[in-house]
Design an enzyme around this catalytic site. Structure first.
Site, PDB file in Angstrom:
ATOM      1  N   LEU A 194       0.845  -1.206   0.109  1.00 25.01           N
ATOM      2  CA  LEU A 194      -0.083   0.006  -0.111  1.00 25.01           C
ATOM      3  C   LEU A 194       0.840   1.265  -0.035  1.00 25.01           C
ATOM      4  CD1 LEU A 194      -2.716  -0.917   2.247  1.00 25.01           C
ATOM      5  CD2 LEU A 194      -2.696  -1.063   0.028  1.00 25.01           C
ATOM      6  N   ARG A 195       2.054   1.186   0.108  1.00 29.34           N
ATOM      7  CA  ARG A 195       3.084   2.300  -0.036  1.00 29.34           C
ATOM      8  C   ARG A 195       3.259   3.437   1.245  1.00 29.34           C
ATOM      9  NH1 ARG A 195       6.098  -1.003  -2.995  1.00 29.34           N
ATOM     10  NH2 ARG A 195       5.432  -1.108  -5.190  1.00 29.34           N
ATOM     11  N   ASP A 202       0.356  -9.996  -4.909  1.00 29.57           N
ATOM     12  CA  ASP A 202       1.722  -8.972  -4.730  1.00 29.57           C
ATOM     13  C   ASP A 202       1.408  -7.734  -5.460  1.00 29.57           C
ATOM     14  OD1 ASP A 202       4.305  -8.305  -4.490  1.00 29.57           O
ATOM     15  OD2 ASP A 202       5.076  -9.347  -5.797  1.00 29.57           O
TER      16      ASP A 202
END
Length: 428
Positions: free
Chosen positions: A62-63, A304
């Protein structure tokens, strides 16, 4: 709001697709049967569409925090909802890493404030994922860590990995691993094979992955720890995991949609949208992944999901970051290219994306059972669309599947009894 879904189909406990209605009351699944009637519920006629458990994805990026230019918790979870996912497990390669109380509390607060689906965060195995100092597993578990991983980099020090597995086992937690032996990576950007040779690129050999898995399996046996292998990609990896399962070692594994649908023969050019880690392998590897999924060596499918900006991906295949987006294309890609072609059944696909990941990690998800939280996905198996990255809700538009025509698109996703996303006019 209560909902009564009429005239649907679902997979029952015997694993068969049958007709059903489904009633949602107070955020729970109240009844699953034919010919349900109910007062004080909005009736939604799904007209023969599939009523599936909300999809479960144990491997996503999700950064946030630190990489919000690529994705945020809000955009990533909206994309997940559009893809039919109601529970996702977020990898710890953020900045800062969720490796201590302060960082995990901050991440959980962000999730509570912004997420549109259920987000379960991983805790890091080592501080800053640097491989040299173990995190406080007890504290991270207390704060809601789903499992422990240094995903993105394999733990290279065997003594560190063994110690981590022993500690995780005491807590009844899993250790999850991205498997690469750093001394064999060879500064590669693609698989070491026909494509790398043709284009003069450094390749990552298959043994780079499988030798690391083999080491970790033996460590997991010594520690009596549940060991989960991320994104299996090689024939050798499938073999060692199969052997470990036959020996009774507590190992589970996942495979991505892109590794099930593509191999290196399908890469048209040195296009960075085909650059992911692990890379697309050879045809024999691809066939082994399918076989491993069918015989139970590989337990589940995980996306992924790895969004990047267009500018990052425009740097060329050697410099661009690894990874592709996965949420919004996973189910239609798999339904079209595996189910419609007779490689797996619809029932198997549902299991690989719902009950199998949920059961593997002890989650109360993945099944449409009365009394459970209403996490539900409605899927139109007849709908055919072309994959168009410009319509993605994810910030990441990086996909090798642009222009592919696929069937089987989610049209509504319910999380905790509330509509998290729906396709306009799909159920009118």
């Amino acid at each position: 709001m209560n909902y009564l879904f009429k005239n649907g189909r679902y997979m029952n406990e015997e694993g068969k697709i049958v007709a059903t209605d489904l009633l949602v009351q107070d955020g729970k699944i109240a009844k699953v049967a034919e010919n349900i009637t109910a007062d004080n519920a909005e009736v939604i006629d799904v007209n023969g569409k599939l009523i599936a458990p909300g999809l479960v994805d144990v491997h996503v990026h999700l950064r946030e925090p630190g990489g919000e230019h690529k994705e945020t918790i809000e955009t990533g979870t909206l994309a997940a909802a559009k893809g039919g996912f109601t529970t996702i497990c977020a990898m710890p390669n953020t900045r800062p890493v969720p490796d201590c109380r302060e960082h995990m509390e901050d991440l959980q607060n962000r999730i509570k404030e912004k997420a549109h689906v259920n987000v379960l965060p991983y805790g890091a195995i080592t501080v800053r994922q640097a491989g040299s100092e173990m995190t406080d597993f007890e504290t991270l578990k207390e704060l809601g860590a789903f499992a422990f991983t240094d995903d993105g980099v394999g733990v290279q020090d065997a003594s560190m990995m063994l110690a981590a597995m022993k500690r995780a086992a005491k807590l009844n937690m899993a250790v999850v691993a991205h498997c690469e032996e750093n001394t064999l990576i060879n500064k590669g950007c693609v698989h070491e094979g026909k494509f790398s040779e043709k284009h003069g690129l450094n390749g990552i050999p298959s043994v780079c992955e499988s030798v690391h898995i083999a080491r970790d399996i033996l460590l997991a046996e010594a520690a009596d720890c549940h060991y989960h292998v991320c994104h299996v990609s090689t024939k050798g990896s499938v073999r060692v995991i199969r052997d470990a399962k036959r020996a009774g070692i507590k190992v589970t594994a996942e495979v991505t949609p892109h590794h099930l649908v593509l191999c290196e023969d399908d890469i048209p050019s040195a296009d960075p949208n085909f650059k992911m880690n692990p890379p697309l392998r050879g045809k024999e590897d691809h066939e082994a992944l399918i076989e491993g999924l069918l015989d139970g060596t590989i337990d589940m499918i995980a996306t992924d999901h790895a969004p990047h900006t267009a500018e990052e991906k425009a740097q060329g295949i050697e410099r661009a970051p690894f990874g592709i987006t996965g949420f919004e294309t996973a189910f239609p890609l798999l339904y079209t290219n595996l189910v419609k072609k007779g490689i797996i059944t619809l029932e198997q696909l549902i299991q690989f994306l719902t009950e199998k990941p949920a059961d593997t990690f002890g989650l109360e998800a993945g099944r449409l059972k009365e009394g459970r939280t209403a996490d539900i996905t409605i899927i139109d198996l007849e709908q055919e669309e072309e994959i168009d990255p410009t319509t993605f809700l994810s910030k990441g538009k990086n996909t090798p599947f642009a222009g592919w025509k696929c069937q089987g698109w989610p049209v509504m996703t319910i999380v905790g009894g509330k509509i998290a996303w729906q396709k306009e006019s799909a159920l009118v």
